[in-house]
Design a protein around this motif. Structure first.
Motif, PDB file in Angstrom:
ATOM      1  N   TYR A  53      53.524 107.922  99.142  1.00 18.95           N
ATOM      2  CA  TYR A  53      52.685 106.991  98.654  1.00 18.95           C
ATOM      3  C   TYR A  53      52.227 107.350  96.925  1.00 18.95           C
ATOM      4  CZ  TYR A  53      49.229 110.112 101.116  1.00 18.95           C
ATOM      5  OH  TYR A  53      48.336 110.711 101.610  1.00 18.95           O
ATOM      6  N   LYS A  56      55.649 107.112  92.614  1.00 19.69           N
ATOM      7  CA  LYS A  56      56.153 105.754  92.732  1.00 19.69           C
ATOM      8  C   LYS A  56      57.741 105.726  92.792  1.00 19.69           C
ATOM      9  CE  LYS A  56      55.611 101.358  90.077  1.00 19.69           C
ATOM     10  NZ  LYS A  56      54.990 100.942  88.613  1.00 19.69           N
ATOM     11  N   ASP A  57      58.486 106.666  91.989  1.00 24.56           N
ATOM     12  CA  ASP A  57      59.902 106.661  91.999  1.00 24.56           C
ATOM     13  C   ASP A  57      60.472 106.657  93.371  1.00 24.56           C
ATOM     14  OD1 ASP A  57      59.882 106.147  89.315  1.00 24.56           O
ATOM     15  OD2 ASP A  57      59.758 108.324  88.827  1.00 24.56           O
ATOM     16  N   ARG A  59      58.692 106.300  96.437  1.00 27.99           N
ATOM     17  CA  ARG A  59      58.648 105.233  97.039  1.00 27.99           C
ATOM     18  C   ARG A  59      59.495 104.234  96.983  1.00 27.99           C
ATOM     19  NH1 ARG A  59      53.287 104.819  95.742  1.00 27.99           N
ATOM     20  NH2 ARG A  59      53.700 103.424  93.920  1.00 27.99           N
ATOM     21  N   LYS A  60      59.976 103.737  95.855  1.00 28.97           N
ATOM     22  CA  LYS A  60      60.987 102.812  95.781  1.00 28.97           C
ATOM     23  C   LYS A  60      62.392 103.185  96.366  1.00 28.97           C
ATOM     24  CE  LYS A  60      59.320 101.297  91.273  1.00 28.97           C
ATOM     25  NZ  LYS A  60      59.691 100.756  89.817  1.00 28.97           N
TER      26      LYS A  60
END
Length: 165
Positions: A53, A56-57, A59-60
């Protein structure tokens, strides 16, 4: 009773008191060690989850684990590979060290979170099971049987297939 006998009695009582005190200290140290293990394991788990969380990278990439392998780049798969390996190694070490009193429900839950998709199950067959071969400890074989059994049940739950021996 002579002075020598009184001295021996006092020495014996002092020795028993010291032994009892040391026993209590060992017990306290053992409880402290268990607490430390639990907190370190939780901290490690929270750090692993925060990588999802807070990054961001990643998480994708993590969301893409429900895709087929050919939908991920080698770099994305390598990130998942590292995540899954770290996760399984942590769970296996927890079990080996007796965390959560080796309650199977805890380990079923954590393995269920790890092997939650077909790609993770494929990874387990390809690489994850090798971790158990690298395990150490006096009760390695017994511990591995339990963990492998849990992983194989979760594998079947997700894929609908048995793992061929």
């Amino acid at each position: 009773m002579s002075l020598l006998e009184i001295a021996q009695l006092i020495t014996s009582i002092a020795t028993l008191i010291l032994a009892f005190t040391l026993l209590l200290q060992l017990r306290t140290n053992h409880k402290d060690s268990e607490l430390e293990l639990t907190y370190r394991s939780l901290e490690f788990g929270f750090k692993r989850f925060s990588s999802i969380y807070n990054n961001k990278d990643f998480r994708k990439i993590f969301v893409k684990r429900f895709e087929k392998r050919n939908k991920l780049s080698d770099e994305e798969y390598a990130a998942l590979d590292s995540y899954w390996f770290e996760y399984l190694a942590n769970i296996n070490t927890d079990y080996r060290l007796g965390r959560a009193n080796r309650e199977l429900e805890y380990y079923n839950l954590t393995i269920g979170h790890l092997l939650d998709c077909e790609l993770a199950c494929e990874w387990y067959l390809d690489k994850g099971r090798l971790l158990f071969d690298a395990s150490v400890g006096r009760k390695k074989d017994r511990n591995n049987k339990v963990m492998i059994s849990i992983c194989e049940k979760q594998y079947k739950k997700v894929t609908g297939k048995e793992i061929k021996k």
